[in-house]
Design a protein around this motif. Structure first.
Motif, PDB file in Angstrom:
ATOM      1  N   GLU A  31      25.437  40.423  50.020  1.00  0.00           N
ATOM      2  CA  GLU A  31      26.166  40.321  51.161  1.00  0.00           C
ATOM      3  C   GLU A  31      27.425  39.150  51.059  1.00  0.00           C
ATOM      4  N   PHE A  32      26.845  38.229  50.535  1.00  0.00           N
ATOM      5  CA  PHE A  32      27.730  37.174  50.235  1.00  0.00           C
ATOM      6  C   PHE A  32      28.690  37.547  49.182  1.00  0.00           C
ATOM      7  N   LEU A  33      28.559  38.191  48.287  1.00  0.00           N
ATOM      8  CA  LEU A  33      29.134  38.470  46.988  1.00  0.00           C
ATOM      9  C   LEU A  33      30.323  39.295  47.793  1.00  0.00           C
ATOM     10  N   VAL A  34      29.942  40.433  48.420  1.00  0.00           N
ATOM     11  CA  VAL A  34      30.977  41.572  49.237  1.00  0.00           C
ATOM     12  C   VAL A  34      31.907  40.622  50.093  1.00  0.00           C
ATOM     13  N   PHE A  35      31.354  39.475  50.795  1.00  0.00           N
ATOM     14  CA  PHE A  35      32.054  38.802  51.444  1.00  0.00           C
ATOM     15  C   PHE A  35      33.243  37.989  50.773  1.00  0.00           C
ATOM     16  N   GLY A  36      32.970  37.562  49.599  1.00  0.00           N
ATOM     17  CA  GLY A  36      33.862  36.839  48.752  1.00  0.00           C
ATOM     18  C   GLY A  36      34.847  37.879  48.165  1.00  0.00           C
ATOM     19  N   VAL A  37      34.512  39.221  47.702  1.00  0.00           N
ATOM     20  CA  VAL A  37      35.427  40.117  47.324  1.00  0.00           C
ATOM     21  C   VAL A  37      36.445  40.249  48.270  1.00  0.00           C
ATOM     22  N   ILE A  38      36.062  40.689  49.697  1.00  0.00           N
ATOM     23  CA  ILE A  38      36.803  41.063  50.670  1.00  0.00           C
ATOM     24  C   ILE A  38      37.653  40.028  51.089  1.00  0.00           C
ATOM     25  N   ILE A  39      37.353  38.696  50.826  1.00  0.00           N
ATOM     26  CA  ILE A  39      38.213  37.339  51.188  1.00  0.00           C
ATOM     27  C   ILE A  39      39.141  37.227  50.054  1.00  0.00           C
ATOM     28  N   ALA A  40      38.927  37.695  48.790  1.00  0.00           N
ATOM     29  CA  ALA A  40      39.780  37.780  47.656  1.00  0.00           C
ATOM     30  C   ALA A  40      41.011  38.796  47.826  1.00  0.00           C
ATOM     31  N   ALA A  66      41.881  40.168  50.487  1.00  0.00           N
ATOM     32  CA  ALA A  66      43.032  39.537  51.537  1.00  0.00           C
ATOM     33  C   ALA A  66      44.113  38.598  51.182  1.00  0.00           C
ATOM     34  N   ALA A  67      43.404  37.686  50.361  1.00  0.00           N
ATOM     35  CA  ALA A  67      44.297  36.475  49.811  1.00  0.00           C
ATOM     36  C   ALA A  67      45.164  37.104  48.979  1.00  0.00           C
ATOM     37  N   LEU A  68      44.964  38.378  48.207  1.00  0.00           N
ATOM     38  CA  LEU A  68      45.785  38.795  47.066  1.00  0.00           C
ATOM     39  C   LEU A  68      47.137  39.488  48.112  1.00  0.00           C
ATOM     40  N   ARG A  69      46.437  40.521  49.056  1.00  0.00           N
ATOM     41  CA  ARG A  69      47.413  41.085  49.946  1.00  0.00           C
ATOM     42  C   ARG A  69      48.253  40.068  50.786  1.00  0.00           C
ATOM     43  N   CYS A  70      47.969  38.948  51.294  1.00  0.00           N
ATOM     44  CA  CYS A  70      48.485  37.947  51.796  1.00  0.00           C
ATOM     45  C   CYS A  70      49.619  37.252  50.783  1.00  0.00           C
ATOM     46  N   MET A  71      49.269  37.027  49.703  1.00  0.00           N
ATOM     47  CA  MET A  71      50.244  36.518  48.686  1.00  0.00           C
ATOM     48  C   MET A  71      51.222  37.465  48.154  1.00  0.00           C
ATOM     49  N   ALA A  72      51.086  38.938  48.390  1.00  0.00           N
ATOM     50  CA  ALA A  72      51.896  40.015  48.051  1.00  0.00           C
ATOM     51  C   ALA A  72      52.852  40.297  49.118  1.00  0.00           C
ATOM     52  N   PHE A  73      53.026  39.482  49.991  1.00  0.00           N
ATOM     53  CA  PHE A  73      53.939  39.766  51.201  1.00  0.00           C
ATOM     54  C   PHE A  73      55.046  38.698  50.944  1.00  0.00           C
TER      55      PHE A  73
END
Length: 137
Positions: free
Chosen positions: A37-46, A48-55
């Motif tokens: 679950e913690f690994l999935v949480f980290g992947v989703i945060i990553a 989201a960070a990529l989508r944020c930087m791509a805007f």
């Protein structure tokens, strides 16, 4: 802005972490499923960070430019003369994180729906509003 990308997954992500924290407090150990679950949480945060930087939003005297995407890039140029309204809105989460929901509507837009809606930092929203209309907001 990153909260906007995480928001659909927030409920699903927080419940297992809360459960694992309670389990750790009660038993003093965390089972192997929490690690997944913690690994999935980290992947989703990553992601989201990529989508944020791509805007990107930029503005000059004639146009507003909006660019989104990493692999599939979408670009939009809106002439300032074609804007019908620019709106800013803040909810309690926006106040906590210092962001603003920024909505751009054009003359060709649909009824009761913003053509472009995105999150900006409060200072960036003030600056963009100033560039577009010469005022504070």
């Amino acid at each position: 802005m990153m909260l906007k990308f995480i928001k659909p997954f927030l409920f699903v992500l927080l419940l297992p972490i809360i459960r694992a924290a309670i389990q750790y407090i009660n038993l003093g150990e965390i089972n192997g499923f929490f690690k997944f679950e913690f690994l999935v949480f980290g992947v989703i945060i990553a992601i989201a960070a990529l989508r944020c930087m791509a805007f990107r939003v930029s503005c000059d005297n004639q146009s507003v430019y909006i660019r989104t995407g990493i692999l599939f890039i979408k670009r939009c140029e809106i002439q300032i003369s074609k804007l019908s309204s620019v709106q800013t809105a803040r909810n309690p989460f926006d106040v906590i994180f210092g962001s603003v929901t920024f909505r751009i509507n054009t003359e060709a837009g649909t009824y009761k729906r913003s053509d472009f809606e995105f999150k900006l930092r409060f200072s960036d929203a003030k600056e963009l509003s100033k560039l577009l209309y010469g005022g504070e907001e």
